[in-house]
Scaffold this motif. Structure first.
Motif, PDB file in Angstrom:
ATOM      1  N   HIS A 172      39.038  35.952  44.925  1.00  0.00           N
ATOM      2  CA  HIS A 172      40.158  36.835  44.610  1.00  0.00           C
ATOM      3  C   HIS A 172      40.893  36.330  43.372  1.00  0.00           C
ATOM      4  O   HIS A 172      41.315  37.119  42.517  1.00  0.00           O
ATOM      5  CB  HIS A 172      41.098  36.921  45.802  1.00  0.00           C
ATOM      6  CG  HIS A 172      42.053  38.065  45.727  1.00  0.00           C
ATOM      7  ND1 HIS A 172      42.969  38.338  46.727  1.00  0.00           N
ATOM      8  CD2 HIS A 172      42.247  39.016  44.776  1.00  0.00           C
ATOM      9  CE1 HIS A 172      43.677  39.398  46.381  1.00  0.00           C
ATOM     10  NE2 HIS A 172      43.255  39.827  45.205  1.00  0.00           N
ATOM     11  N   THR A 187      39.201  37.452  40.312  1.00  0.00           N
ATOM     12  CA  THR A 187      39.570  38.828  39.915  1.00  0.00           C
ATOM     13  C   THR A 187      40.985  38.853  39.347  1.00  0.00           C
ATOM     14  O   THR A 187      41.289  39.685  38.493  1.00  0.00           O
ATOM     15  CB  THR A 187      39.458  39.802  41.104  1.00  0.00           C
ATOM     16  OG1 THR A 187      40.454  39.501  42.089  1.00  0.00           O
ATOM     17  CG2 THR A 187      38.082  39.753  41.731  1.00  0.00           C
ATOM     18  N   ASP A 188      41.853  37.949  39.837  1.00  0.00           N
ATOM     19  CA  ASP A 188      43.192  37.844  39.237  1.00  0.00           C
ATOM     20  C   ASP A 188      43.075  37.507  37.756  1.00  0.00           C
ATOM     21  O   ASP A 188      43.730  38.119  36.900  1.00  0.00           O
ATOM     22  CB  ASP A 188      44.011  36.733  39.918  1.00  0.00           C
ATOM     23  CG  ASP A 188      44.310  37.034  41.375  1.00  0.00           C
ATOM     24  OD1 ASP A 188      44.124  38.188  41.790  1.00  0.00           O
ATOM     25  OD2 ASP A 188      44.715  36.107  42.074  1.00  0.00           O
ATOM     26  N   ASN A 232      40.513  47.028  37.482  1.00  0.00           N
ATOM     27  CA  ASN A 232      41.143  46.150  38.469  1.00  0.00           C
ATOM     28  C   ASN A 232      41.003  46.719  39.880  1.00  0.00           C
ATOM     29  O   ASN A 232      40.671  46.005  40.830  1.00  0.00           O
ATOM     30  CB  ASN A 232      42.619  45.960  38.138  1.00  0.00           C
ATOM     31  CG  ASN A 232      42.834  45.021  36.968  1.00  0.00           C
ATOM     32  OD1 ASN A 232      41.987  44.193  36.676  1.00  0.00           O
ATOM     33  ND2 ASN A 232      43.951  45.163  36.291  1.00  0.00           N
ATOM     34  N   LEU A 266      38.700  45.076  43.013  1.00  0.00           N
ATOM     35  CA  LEU A 266      39.302  44.756  44.310  1.00  0.00           C
ATOM     36  C   LEU A 266      38.511  45.385  45.455  1.00  0.00           C
ATOM     37  O   LEU A 266      38.234  44.738  46.475  1.00  0.00           O
ATOM     38  CB  LEU A 266      40.752  45.244  44.348  1.00  0.00           C
ATOM     39  CG  LEU A 266      41.802  44.349  43.692  1.00  0.00           C
ATOM     40  CD1 LEU A 266      43.140  45.073  43.618  1.00  0.00           C
ATOM     41  CD2 LEU A 266      41.953  43.042  44.450  1.00  0.00           C
ATOM     42  N   HIS A 273      47.165  42.092  41.987  1.00  0.00           N
ATOM     43  CA  HIS A 273      46.111  41.120  42.292  1.00  0.00           C
ATOM     44  C   HIS A 273      46.720  39.809  42.775  1.00  0.00           C
ATOM     45  O   HIS A 273      46.322  39.258  43.802  1.00  0.00           O
ATOM     46  CB  HIS A 273      45.277  40.865  41.029  1.00  0.00           C
ATOM     47  CG  HIS A 273      44.057  41.714  40.909  1.00  0.00           C
ATOM     48  ND1 HIS A 273      42.839  41.341  41.410  1.00  0.00           N
ATOM     49  CD2 HIS A 273      43.870  42.921  40.340  1.00  0.00           C
ATOM     50  CE1 HIS A 273      41.942  42.269  41.151  1.00  0.00           C
ATOM     51  NE2 HIS A 273      42.549  43.252  40.490  1.00  0.00           N
ATOM     52  N   ASN A 297      48.626  40.042  46.153  1.00  0.00           N
ATOM     53  CA  ASN A 297      47.684  40.065  47.272  1.00  0.00           C
ATOM     54  C   ASN A 297      47.101  38.686  47.517  1.00  0.00           C
ATOM     55  O   ASN A 297      46.885  38.285  48.668  1.00  0.00           O
ATOM     56  CB  ASN A 297      46.563  41.064  46.981  1.00  0.00           C
ATOM     57  CG  ASN A 297      46.933  42.480  47.363  1.00  0.00           C
ATOM     58  OD1 ASN A 297      46.736  42.902  48.490  1.00  0.00           O
ATOM     59  ND2 ASN A 297      47.492  43.218  46.422  1.00  0.00           N
ATOM     60  N   MET A 315      43.431  43.878  49.960  1.00  0.00           N
ATOM     61  CA  MET A 315      42.714  44.214  48.741  1.00  0.00           C
ATOM     62  C   MET A 315      42.382  45.701  48.674  1.00  0.00           C
ATOM     63  O   MET A 315      42.483  46.325  47.615  1.00  0.00           O
ATOM     64  CB  MET A 315      41.435  43.377  48.642  1.00  0.00           C
ATOM     65  CG  MET A 315      41.683  41.896  48.420  1.00  0.00           C
ATOM     66  SD  MET A 315      40.196  40.880  48.601  1.00  0.00           S
ATOM     67  CE  MET A 315      39.288  41.379  47.155  1.00  0.00           C
ATOM     68  N   GLY A 341      43.724  48.052  45.769  1.00  0.00           N
ATOM     69  CA  GLY A 341      42.698  48.664  44.933  1.00  0.00           C
ATOM     70  C   GLY A 341      42.764  50.180  44.956  1.00  0.00           C
ATOM     71  O   GLY A 341      42.655  50.827  43.906  1.00  0.00           O
TER      72      GLY A 341
END
Length: 351
Positions: free
Chosen positions: A76, A79-80, A117, A121, A181, A184, A219, A223
């Motif tokens: 995660h 992805t941040d 983004n 997610l 992001h 979360n 997520m 998302g």
């Protein structure tokens, strides 16, 4: 129809380009289409440094501790980092001036960033959900102590990163996407810390997978929200807080306006709504005064400052028998041969 075309883009002073023309400046009475890019990029860069540094450490500890919750948190965090990089790129592109075929510039780059983004997610949530369910059925041993310590450190890092991004312009969907992001991820680390504590004190190894499923739910929620909001903008929908029918009725209620059609309201990019419409006024009405009044009304009541209004005189016959040529819309077919959307008139009318 009078034959006069009083169309004008309210982005300028008098509808002309070049010297003496309209000014898209940011002084009093102007409207800014830009972001505070330098300050925002600085805060996002600080958050990016914090996240990438901790992510590398967390991957190693997650493998050692055999914790899917920690590995999912690290994924995660990846992805941040990607979301912040995308936001930085989008902000750089959005500041480029409009030129050539890109008449709005590249302001919608941030919307594409928000789409990316949201999609990352959701895709990551699918993979983590699969792994979590598999571990629920066959839970491996987990080092609870390492999980708790790492998760607590992750909470501190994410609080700092979230604070940094909160200092940036969150009206931008790209920045908001990065913020969501990290927020979360913060909740995920809290869940991971609780799961690690449960494993450490009770030996209930499924707690690690359950914490991962909680992360998955967060997520999916974030998302979906990003995809929905960015999708509305890409599909040229009106801003969620603006009802086009109500706006049309409000405009036609301003004397001496007799009709409003071809009304379009859309969003150029985050927080920047635009409107265009064809407005008919009584034969004796002052088209220029009506245009100025409607622009002020739209800015004051709806916050829409980027408007293009074509204001014309209506023929007497249009006020009584309908469209020239036997139609029912009321507009001049030379201007609107294929009008879109409802026709707004004073009194009851279909929407």
């Amino acid at each position: 129809m009078s034959g006069h075309d009083h169309g004008k883009d309210s982005g300028g002073a008098d509808g002309r380009h070049g010297p003496g023309g309209h000014d898209h400046g940011h002084g009093p009475g102007g409207h800014s289409h830009g972001l505070s890019a330098d300050a925002d990029r600085r805060w996002l860069a600080i958050a990016l440094g914090l996240i990438t540094s901790f992510m590398a450490v967390e991957v190693v500890i997650g493998v050692i501790a055999n914790s899917l919750a920690l590995i999912s948190d690290a994924a995660h965090m990846m992805t941040d980092a990607v979301s912040i990089v995308l936001a930085l790129i989008a902000m750089r592109l959005a500041t480029r001036p409009a030129r050539g075929g890109f008449t709005y510039g590249l302001k919608r780059a941030e919307i594409l960033s928000a789409q990316a983004n949201g999609l990352t997610l959701l895709l990551l949530a699918v993979w983590l959900a699969y792994e979590a369910v598999r571990r629920l059925m066959d839970p491996p041993p987990v080092e609870g102590g390492l999980v708790v310590v790492t998760a607590l450190a992750g909470i501190a890092v994410n609080v700092a990163a979230a604070w940094c991004i909160s200092r940036a312009n969150r009206s931008s969907l790209a920045v908001e996407g990065a913020y969501q992001h990290i927020l979360n991820d913060l909740f995920a680390f809290i869940g991971t810390a609780v799961a690690g504590l449960i494993v450490l004190t009770t030996g209930f190894r499924q707690a690690d997978a359950i914490a991962t499923l909680v992360v998955v739910a967060l997520m999916v929620k974030a998302g979906y929200g990003l995809l929905r909001e960015s999708g509305r903008i890409l599909l040229e929908a009106a801003p969620a807080h603006v009802d086009p029918d109500a706006v049309g009725d409000r405009l036609v209620g301003h004397p001496p306006v007799t009709e409003v059609h071809d009304l379009h309201i859309w969003t150029i990019t985050s927080g920047q709504a635009a409107l265009s419409a064809h407005v008919l006024v009584e034969p004796a009405g002052d088209c220029h005064a009506v245009r100025r009044d409607l622009e002020q009304l739209l800015a004051k009541e709806y916050g829409i400052t980027h408007t293009t209004l074509q204001v014309d005189h209506a023929q007497d016959s249009l006020l009584t028998v309908g469209r020239v040529g036997g139609g029912s819309g009321g507009e001049d077919p030379l201007h609107c041969a294929d009008a879109h959307g409802p026709v707004h008139r004073q009194g009851p009318h279909a929407h």
